[in-house]
Design a protein around this motif. Sequence first.
Motif, PDB file in Angstrom:
ATOM      1  N   LEU A 120       0.865  -1.177   0.000  1.00 22.52           N
ATOM      2  CA  LEU A 120       0.000   0.000   0.000  1.00 22.52           C
ATOM      3  C   LEU A 120       0.900   1.224   0.000  1.00 22.52           C
ATOM      4  O   LEU A 120       1.708   1.411   0.914  1.00 22.52           O
ATOM      5  CB  LEU A 120      -0.865  -0.035   1.261  1.00 22.52           C
ATOM      6  CG  LEU A 120      -1.989   0.964   1.402  1.00 22.52           C
ATOM      7  CD1 LEU A 120      -3.027   0.764   0.314  1.00 22.52           C
ATOM      8  CD2 LEU A 120      -2.632   0.804   2.769  1.00 22.52           C
ATOM      9  N   ASP A 160      -9.795   4.874  -4.042  1.00 22.55           N
ATOM     10  CA  ASP A 160     -10.004   6.079  -3.239  1.00 22.55           C
ATOM     11  C   ASP A 160      -9.790   5.778  -1.758  1.00 22.55           C
ATOM     12  O   ASP A 160     -10.204   6.519  -0.899  1.00 22.55           O
ATOM     13  CB  ASP A 160     -11.414   6.644  -3.464  1.00 22.55           C
ATOM     14  CG  ASP A 160     -12.495   5.722  -2.913  1.00 22.55           C
ATOM     15  OD1 ASP A 160     -12.158   4.633  -2.415  1.00 22.55           O
ATOM     16  OD2 ASP A 160     -13.676   6.104  -2.985  1.00 22.55           O
ATOM     17  N   SER A 161      -9.146   4.648  -1.477  1.00 25.51           N
ATOM     18  CA  SER A 161      -9.044   4.216  -0.088  1.00 25.51           C
ATOM     19  C   SER A 161      -7.607   3.885   0.269  1.00 25.51           C
ATOM     20  O   SER A 161      -6.807   3.535  -0.582  1.00 25.51           O
ATOM     21  CB  SER A 161      -9.900   2.964   0.116  1.00 25.51           C
ATOM     22  OG  SER A 161      -9.576   2.346   1.331  1.00 25.51           O
ATOM     23  N   MET A 162      -7.299   4.016   1.538  1.00 24.74           N
ATOM     24  CA  MET A 162      -5.983   3.599   1.990  1.00 24.74           C
ATOM     25  C   MET A 162      -6.103   2.429   2.966  1.00 24.74           C
ATOM     26  O   MET A 162      -5.231   2.186   3.773  1.00 24.74           O
ATOM     27  CB  MET A 162      -5.253   4.755   2.646  1.00 24.74           C
ATOM     28  CG  MET A 162      -4.896   5.827   1.637  1.00 24.74           C
ATOM     29  SD  MET A 162      -3.838   7.042   2.328  1.00 24.74           S
ATOM     30  CE  MET A 162      -3.570   8.095   0.909  1.00 24.74           C
ATOM     31  N   MET A 163      -7.200   1.733   2.900  1.00 21.82           N
ATOM     32  CA  MET A 163      -7.363   0.570   3.766  1.00 21.82           C
ATOM     33  C   MET A 163      -6.482  -0.576   3.261  1.00 21.82           C
ATOM     34  O   MET A 163      -6.254  -0.704   2.059  1.00 21.82           O
ATOM     35  CB  MET A 163      -8.808   0.123   3.746  1.00 21.82           C
ATOM     36  CG  MET A 163      -9.728   1.232   4.186  1.00 21.82           C
ATOM     37  SD  MET A 163     -10.854   0.670   5.393  1.00 21.82           S
ATOM     38  CE  MET A 163     -11.840   2.123   5.606  1.00 21.82           C
ATOM     39  N   THR A 164      -6.037  -1.387   4.173  1.00 22.32           N
ATOM     40  CA  THR A 164      -5.139  -2.475   3.793  1.00 22.32           C
ATOM     41  C   THR A 164      -5.887  -3.520   2.971  1.00 22.32           C
ATOM     42  O   THR A 164      -6.887  -4.072   3.434  1.00 22.32           O
ATOM     43  CB  THR A 164      -4.574  -3.151   5.051  1.00 22.32           C
ATOM     44  OG1 THR A 164      -3.979  -2.155   5.851  1.00 22.32           O
ATOM     45  CG2 THR A 164      -3.534  -4.184   4.675  1.00 22.32           C
TER      46      THR A 164
END
Lengths: 167, 369
Positions: free
Chosen positions: B146, B169-173
Amino acid sequence: MKQSLEDEFTAFVADRGQSLLRIAHALTGDRDAAQDLVQGALAKAYARWPRIHGDAEAYVRKIIYNDRVSAWRRPARRNEMTVADVPERAAHDRDVTDRIAIREALLKLPARQRAVLVMRYLEDRSVEETAEMLGCSPGTVASQASRALVKLRDLVGGRVASLGGAR
Amino acid sequence: MRNMEDGLRTAIEELAAEAPLARDLTTVARTQGRRLRRRRRAMVGACALALVMAVAAPYAVLRDTRSAPEPPAQKPTTVPGNWWESPYQLPGGAIVTTVSSTSIDEPATLDEGDVVLDRSTGRYRVMDGNYGAATAAPVGDYVMALAATDASVLIFDGKGDEYDHIRTDSMMTPQWSPDGSRLLITTRKGYVLYTVATRQVLTQATPEAHRDCPQICFFTWLPNGREIAIGLRDPATKRKFGKPDKLQGIRIYAPETGEPVRTIPVPGVPIDEGAWSPDGRTVLAYDGSRSSYFSEETYLFDVVTGTKIATVTEGLDGLPQFLPNGQIIVFGTPRKLDTRIHDGTTGQVIGTITVPEAFTNRRVGVGLP
């Protein structure tokens, strides 16, 4: 920049400037550093204002948090509040003494851990919001928070009786 | 714990309250902002000029440029050593696939960087670069990282070369599917399903899932690799700012269609990759209604009845995860150095094992040889 956008920027700073400074001061513990942090973030926002003005606050807050965390990697820019800067309080007031001990410990935490705690306890943000703001995963946020609390206990444990073994 | 959290909250609020008064912020920001804009335009101009020069330059010059040493590539590098010289064995035939960095601030070293198993050599290597997270697939050669600076996911192949780059649009793992063939990335409005072999990106919106999920809100794979799950709060209970949500169950979705297929009665949030037992009968989950999610205990729940079977970890422990043989492993932390093995059906500790010190306080990914 068009006058209407200039006016909008002025209004934004007038409206949100103090709130941003509060966050910055909680992150840095230093008045000048807080001012620099907000100033720098607002300058970046101004440079991109026509594109970001719709969501300016999120943009500026993100810069504040990330600039602070990045700044930590450059030791010369660390802005720690020394013990001497902590306002003196009556030593017999146990709660106040405890809080000062926690505050001193807080200011010794790595920037990312402190940022996580500020988002949690000052801004009441969720893990996901914190993760997005700091550009990391929710798992990283949770582990940073957990480590921060462990470190706080290590730092203040001997001085603050109420912190021990309460789980 | 509550005393500490109260004291911490007060200390942070006091610090915030001591902020200097906002004066002249607008004027200074304008001056600095205009300078930034000028600098940016100058850089764009310089890049355009460099491009024109490159196109106009004689072939010989271009060839010289091509033969110049390339800058360091953003890919894993081999690290010599001990435990990292062969796949590290865990109980039940599992191996360690990833040892996470201690934070994205840390340098790329064996002790602090993202370390992944290179299955072609059987050795571990350090990812070169800072990532928000990096995990090797539990099966197969691929590694997901990521990006630390934007919402993108990099896929590296078995040689450590960049295979693909996914923008979300996300920085979730992202979560690897159990067979390592797909990645699941929770986004702001749904999820992205990425199939490694075909590079296919499927974007699904799940507005009801995001509307109804608790504060900890992300999808995990079920062990069958054909369904995904997300926490479900009690929609009838009014939410309180800063307070944990009341949890109702876990909602299961069909990943290809984005449609909910059923709800299971577990009042918890699956913790991460490795949350589900291989047979799907138990799940490791947070109980967000019980305590602060920052000092979260993790529990073992019975999937069929929703019963809480046992407390597996407390706030100072590492994150538990299932091993392929159905046992649970909890790697040590500085406070609890022992790495524990729990029974996967009762949650009880059945033993401890010794692992390299380098695993302490880091997220250790588990897979199959």
